[in-house]
Write an enzyme that holds these catalytic residues in place. Structure first.
Site, PDB file in Angstrom:
ATOM      1  N   CYS B  58       1.015  -1.296   0.012  1.00  0.00           N
ATOM      2  CA  CYS B  58       0.199   0.073   0.061  1.00  0.00           C
ATOM      3  C   CYS B  58       0.689   1.374   0.033  1.00  0.00           C
ATOM      4  O   CYS B  58       0.282   2.411   0.048  1.00  0.00           O
ATOM      5  CB  CYS B  58      -0.998  -0.202   0.984  1.00  0.00           C
ATOM      6  SG  CYS B  58      -0.081   0.046   2.800  1.00  0.00           S
ATOM      7  N   ASP B 118       2.432   2.062  11.029  1.00  0.00           N
ATOM      8  CA  ASP B 118       2.412   1.373   9.860  1.00  0.00           C
ATOM      9  C   ASP B 118       1.030   0.878   9.495  1.00  0.00           C
ATOM     10  O   ASP B 118       0.260   0.740  10.549  1.00  0.00           O
ATOM     11  CB  ASP B 118       3.272   0.193   9.810  1.00  0.00           C
ATOM     12  CG  ASP B 118       3.996   0.073   8.112  1.00  0.00           C
ATOM     13  OD1 ASP B 118       3.397   0.699   7.315  1.00  0.00           O
ATOM     14  OD2 ASP B 118       5.120  -0.549   8.425  1.00  0.00           O
ATOM     15  N   THR B 195     -11.255   4.097  14.525  1.00  0.00           N
ATOM     16  CA  THR B 195     -11.883   3.100  13.688  1.00  0.00           C
ATOM     17  C   THR B 195     -12.572   4.120  12.626  1.00  0.00           C
ATOM     18  O   THR B 195     -13.441   4.890  13.282  1.00  0.00           O
ATOM     19  CB  THR B 195     -12.781   2.283  14.467  1.00  0.00           C
ATOM     20  OG1 THR B 195     -11.967   1.337  15.114  1.00  0.00           O
ATOM     21  CG2 THR B 195     -13.432   1.210  13.362  1.00  0.00           C
TER      22      THR B 195
END
Lengths: 401, 401
Positions: B58, B118, B195
């Site tokens: 990514c 990360d 989240t």
């Protein structure tokens, strides 16, 4: 309304911002309102189009999160591994739903690690301002806990897969610079982070402090008779939306009877400044005036965050909100749109203060920052909930103060 | 190949994993290979389909990032505000491209803040394992610096907008649990995070340690005559891809002459275990055997990270890699696919050790963990670059050891 007036408003708003920026030699160039054409981008370029959720915030709804983290919470509650169980009620619910920071006791003599992370989809079309707003808002979680020093900042960046190379090369460095400038203003530095590609553009960070326990204020100490102070006006998201609707005739027609184009531009600049302003002085004064707790108001709105704060109180109290300070005209716009939420994304602190200290707190913050704060409610005896009264008084806050 | 054999392999792989998991009472239930049907999901449910970049990692390409952060770096290099300028060469390039952690001196007596962040898109289809892999990989950045204690972990989660409610309610708690279990295994806890909803599913974290300067190893001390040790076999991404191709006849046809279905399943389980295994013992032994520096190998591949590590050396050295340990058959699969990269996402440590200590290091790690490590190259006099020789020796690493 003619072009001249529009330009005039933009310049004034710009002037106000420039005053704040002080020493940074790049500040003047950067603080011209973002003009895509000046960067060889299409005139129609809008940063906010690189995410579909801007109006709703990026958070998973509170009830969904509650369900998702249920398993984890049980686990922690029953765990015998945690000597510091009294920290856990603050820490775990933070997975999107709880208080503003996690606090972890460290191996090294009496120190605590206070951390928070947050990220956002583009709220405004100005990349530099978006960077500043993101950084200010990550820091705001520390400030809500009375922590005024940030020891380190990491930046989390998602570069949209839908950006052209050209757009990316213009926009991303501006976002980074805004983020970094805000960090410097807060007396910290961005020492790392992570940059990924993602369908939506994202910008956020991680703020970390190592401090002694007396440097933070556990927000659970409200007592009957306290009052609630708010440090920024509501209506920022409404202002941002209204500004986008200037381009969209069918939307604009719904609100043009209650607001002028000039009002909207003024409100938009006020909203951007407000979101980018650090809550650091507000946080410092929490110590001076003996605050009993605070939270910052973000994606879940004024009432949502007030309820969360109320639910964490040690004493049997409830919060009642009587007054809603709102950026001028934005209450009318919200009403014209069917009671759009006023409290989203405005990133002020809601602070619980002893009644006899609150007026002095508001006066001091205005003296130091040049911005007003408001007493908006009271703390009563109750069952740890919060409510806004049926017909709250709306305080119109001028776009320029 | 018949069904029986497939089941046999899965059970064996499962057995091996269960041995590792030890005390966790939920481990057995959780470690059955993820079966969508058992959770009332469609048989065709695949976690890896909730992101388009899985095969490529990514990360923003290294050269693009270099360009994007150029402005920031200049700024820091010329800044007079930083008394600790010697930290900056490590810290800033970490914005996606540099060393593995940021190190920040603290206000409190001699301590340093070591941090890394990360995040990842789904690499494997098993949500619990994906959670473990993500956490292990965030921690790996600390371990690469010789930091074996993590004081706090935050979890960053993006719930895909494309998941049904049902899928979300099954998958997200499993990911969270895997992440948390890995954190517990590492002796730390997840105390918070964020989240959000996002088009792609994302999972990552922030690992933070407060430590004394002797607890970390600045990875810039390689000398001529050192050797390079690798702690995990290459080929994990190849194994993950090959496993997905079992479902895709036209892809499978390209590799079925060089590999059997059983080989692929074995390799896939080996890859998952390998990615989820903590580099903590490897890190602890770096101190014992006087390592001169290390890095973990992630999205930029073995050569990319070796080059970055070489570029940061104080001495005029270069790294030459002669041996490539690869999960059994995966070198052949990679070749059949036109030299697919072997080094992506395998998350081993590349460690620079004094020649006379390297063999003992490898022996010790095998004794403590039951997994091999390999001497793969040497440190020569040179201009701070790294290369793999023309015809490196491929070491086939059995899927089960």
């Amino acid at each position: 309304m003619g072009d001249y007036q529009v330009t005039g408003v933009q310049q004034d708003a710009l002037g106000a911002v420039q005053l704040e920026l002080g020493g940074n030699p790049n500040a003047l160039a950067l603080r011209r309102p973002f003009d895509p054409l000046a960067h060889d981008l299409e005139a129609s370029f809008r940063l906010t189009r690189f995410a579909d959720l801007k109006g709703r915030g990026c958070k998973v709804p509170q009830e969904v999160l509650n369900k998702l983290v249920e398993g984890l919470q049980q686990d922690y509650n029953s765990s015998s591994e945690h000597e510091h169980a009294h920290f856990m009620h603050m820490a775990i619910p933070r997975i999107g739903i709880g208080l503003d920071c996690s606090v972890t006791p460290l191996r090294h003599g009496g120190l605590c690690l206070v951390q928070t992370t947050d990220f956002f989809y583009p709220l405004v079309d100005d990349p530099y301002m978006m960077g500043k707003i993101a950084c200010a808002n990550v820091l705001s979680d520390l400030y809500a806990m009375g922590v005024t020093e940030c020891d380190n900042m990491l930046m989390l960046l998602g570069v949209s897969t839908k950006m052209t190379e050209k757009e990316r090369d213009v926009v991303i460095p501006l976002i980074m610079r805004g983020f970094k400038d805000s960090a410097l203003e807060a007396g910290t530095t961005v020492t790392g982070g992570q940059t990924v590609v993602n369908p939506w553009c994202t910008i956020g960070g991680v703020a970390t402090t190592v401090c002694q326990p007396n440097e933070y204020i556990v927000p659970d100490n409200a007592v009957v008779g306290d009052v609630l102070v708010l440090t920024k006006p509501l209506g920022t998201q409404v202002a941002v939306n209204a500004h986008q609707w200037l381009d969209q005739p069918e939307r604009w027609n719904r609100i043009k009877l209650v607001v002028s184009e000039e009002d909207v531009r003024k409100a938009y600049h006020r909203a951007m400044d407000s979101m980018a302003r650090l809550n650091r002085i507000a946080s410092r004064l929490m110590h001076k005036y003996n605050a009993h707790g605070a939270t910052d108001i973000t994606g879940f709105g004024l009432l949502g965050h007030a309820q969360t704060l109320a639910s964490h109180q040690k004493n049997e109290v409830s919060f009642v909100i009587h007054n809603l300070p709102v950026i001028a005209k934005m209450a009318a716009v919200a009403k014209a749109c069917g009671n759009m939420s006023l409290g989203r994304n405005f990133r002020g602190l809601l602070i619980c203060l002893p009644r006899e200290q609150a007026a002095a707190y508001c006066k001091d913050i205005e003296k130091q920052e040049g911005y007003q704060a408001w007493i908006i409610g009271i703390v009563e005896k109750g069952n740890r909930t919060a409510r806004i009264i049926d017909k709250p008084r709306v305080i119109e806050v001028p776009a320029k103060e």
